[in-house]
Structure formats: C-alpha cells, structure tokens
Enzyme design. Sequence first.
Site, PDB file in Angstrom:
ATOM      1  N   ALA A  65       0.860  -1.183   0.000  1.00  0.00           N
ATOM      2  CA  ALA A  65       0.000   0.000   0.000  1.00  0.00           C
ATOM      3  C   ALA A  65       0.898   1.235   0.000  1.00  0.00           C
ATOM      4  O   ALA A  65       2.063   1.163   0.413  1.00  0.00           O
ATOM      5  CB  ALA A  65      -0.887  -0.009   1.236  1.00  0.00           C
ATOM      6  N   GLU A 112      -0.520  -9.260  -0.774  1.00  0.00           N
ATOM      7  CA  GLU A 112      -1.951  -9.529  -0.530  1.00  0.00           C
ATOM      8  C   GLU A 112      -2.758  -9.530  -1.835  1.00  0.00           C
ATOM      9  O   GLU A 112      -3.635 -10.369  -2.037  1.00  0.00           O
ATOM     10  CB  GLU A 112      -2.501  -8.487   0.466  1.00  0.00           C
ATOM     11  CG  GLU A 112      -1.929  -8.727   1.864  1.00  0.00           C
ATOM     12  CD  GLU A 112      -2.182  -7.569   2.818  1.00  0.00           C
ATOM     13  OE1 GLU A 112      -1.814  -6.423   2.478  1.00  0.00           O
ATOM     14  OE2 GLU A 112      -2.740  -7.803   3.895  1.00  0.00           O
ATOM     15  N   GLU A 132       4.509  -5.120   7.267  1.00  0.00           N
ATOM     16  CA  GLU A 132       3.756  -4.025   7.893  1.00  0.00           C
ATOM     17  C   GLU A 132       4.153  -3.792   9.338  1.00  0.00           C
ATOM     18  O   GLU A 132       4.077  -2.670   9.846  1.00  0.00           O
ATOM     19  CB  GLU A 132       2.249  -4.309   7.820  1.00  0.00           C
ATOM     20  CG  GLU A 132       1.650  -4.217   6.417  1.00  0.00           C
ATOM     21  CD  GLU A 132       1.666  -5.526   5.644  1.00  0.00           C
ATOM     22  OE1 GLU A 132       2.430  -6.446   6.008  1.00  0.00           O
ATOM     23  OE2 GLU A 132       0.915  -5.626   4.655  1.00  0.00           O
TER      24      GLU A 132
END
Length: 258
Positions: A65, A112, A132
């Site tokens: 992300a 993911e 993360e």
Amino acid sequence: MAYNTLEVTKEGGVCIIKLNRPKALNALCNELTMELAQALAKLEADDKIGCVILTGSEKAFAAGADIKELQEGTFLGMYEHDVFGLYWEAVARFRKPIIAAVAGYALGGGCEIAMMCDFIIAADNAKFGQPEINLGVMPGAGGTQRLTRAVGKAKAMDMCLTGRMMKAPEAHACGLVSRVVALDELMETAMDAAGKIAHQSRPIAMMTKEAVNTAFETTLTQGIHFERRLFQSMFSTEDQKEGMAAFAEKRTPHFTHK
Ligand code: CAA
C-alpha cells in the site's frame, strides 16, 4: 480507456494488466486500486476475455500500500472510505480466472493482491513479505488470513511477526506460488497458462474457480456437496456435450461458452 497507473493490453482471450507506477515501485495508491477495480469490472463484462494476468515490473510487482498516502490516516477516515475494502476486494471478487505474474518485490499489499489472484507464477527474483509490522501496523488487506491459509500458521506467523522477506524458492516450497521460472520467461509462462485457460469453456472455468475457492469458505461436506451439484449442472451446457464429443471423435473441442 486510458489509465494513469495501469497498462492494459489484450492478446486473444487474455488481458494483461500491468501495474505502472515504477517510481514508487508500484505502491498501491488509491488511484491505482480504483483504476484496477474499474479495469476488472470492464473485463468481467468483456465476452472476448477468458483470463487475466496481473503483473508489475521486473523490480516490483508492488511494494505494498502507498505508505505516504496512509501515514496521516485516521480510524474514521479509513472506516468511512472502507480502506482495503472498497477497491482492493475487486481482485478477490473477480469471477473470471486471474493469474498473478510476480517479479521483484511483492510486499505488504503487493503480496496480498497477488494472493487474491487464483494462483501466482513467480520469477526467480521474486520476494514476498508482509513487512507491515516494521511500520507499526499489521497486514490489512487479507495477509494474516490468506497467507495463513496458503502456507500454514508457522510460516505465516514468522512472516507477519518478523516482517522478513521470502525468496521465490521458499515461496514455492511452502505453496505460496504454483511455479517459479526464470525472470525472462515469466510473461511467456503466464501467457501460456492464461491462453490455455482462455481456450476452455468460460462458464466451466468460472465454476471451477468458484468450487476451489469454496474450499476456503465451508466445511468439507458442504464443499463436496457444492462441487457435486456444480458438476451435475455442467451437463446442462453445450460445452460439456462438445468437450466429450470431441474426445470421442479424437479432435480438439470448440467451446462456445454456452
Ligand atoms: N509506499 C509508498 N512509496 C513506496 C513504497 C510504498 N509501499 N515502497 C517504495 N516506495 C517508494 C520509495 O519511497 C521511493 O520513493 P522516492 O524515490 O520518492 O524516495 C521509491 O519507491 C523507491 O523505493 P526505495 O528507494 O525504498 O527502493 P529500494 O530498492 O531501496 O527498496 C523496498 C525497496 C525494500 C521495497 C523498500 O522500498 C520498502 O521497504 N518499501 C516498503 C515496503 C512496505 O513496507 N510495504 C508495506 C506497505 S503497508 C501495506 O501494504 C498495508 C497493507 O496491508 C495493505
């Protein structure tokens, strides 16, 4: 339609979606995931397309992300915009077969999104990880769930808690990826697999995908029941008649997706 963050090309019944933010290692910003959801919606409605390949660059499938977009996030803002739900889930919900062709980094949301695809073909330079925890958060787009189902608890805990990267041979050995090939053979291998899928009966391929995915959602008894009913229902299609007639007549089947 032109996209800012994707390159979309079609070859026969196959569509290749290339994530295209090279300067940010294909970090999955809001615009990119929105465009990806839009592209997939169009492909789902496109009768000519039987299989999709999702890929990135040689250096990065996607490095996660977009951290710079996320860093000032608040709970309410993320909740209201359904962060990692709204657009990202379009990949998991896509009903036609979709293959991830992964070279370089597939980290965080990159790993993911790859796991949301039906299977992953990796180049020998691929590196997977859920880093993360190094950012003071944890995976938020399915990493703790899909990685655990794919590789089991021990390795998923190891990856999510240490944040370390896994190279392609390890990812293959633990079942995260279906094949590892040389970097310069990645797209040819993915095209070969996607081309074979696109030549099959579309509804049968879609139902097959649905049945395998059901294995992750139900008990074995319910899954077997669902599979059997789907199998029986396939005998209402012209493609079943054609496929079995072609076998008996020793010829290649010509499926009409009916
Ligand atoms: N978000 C935003 N920008 C990113 C990014 C990310 N996830 N990953 C890389 N970039 C940007 C870098 O900031 C850099 O930009 P600038 O040139 O403007 O500084 C550019 O891409 C190149 O990156 P690096 O200079 O860091 O390249 P490198 O080769 O030295 O390192 C890397 C590569 C190891 C992948 C490193 O970039 C990295 O660790 N990236 C972050 C990986 C990560 O933590 N991903 C998880 C994100 S959170 C998430 O995904 C949550 C979720 O569950 C969905």
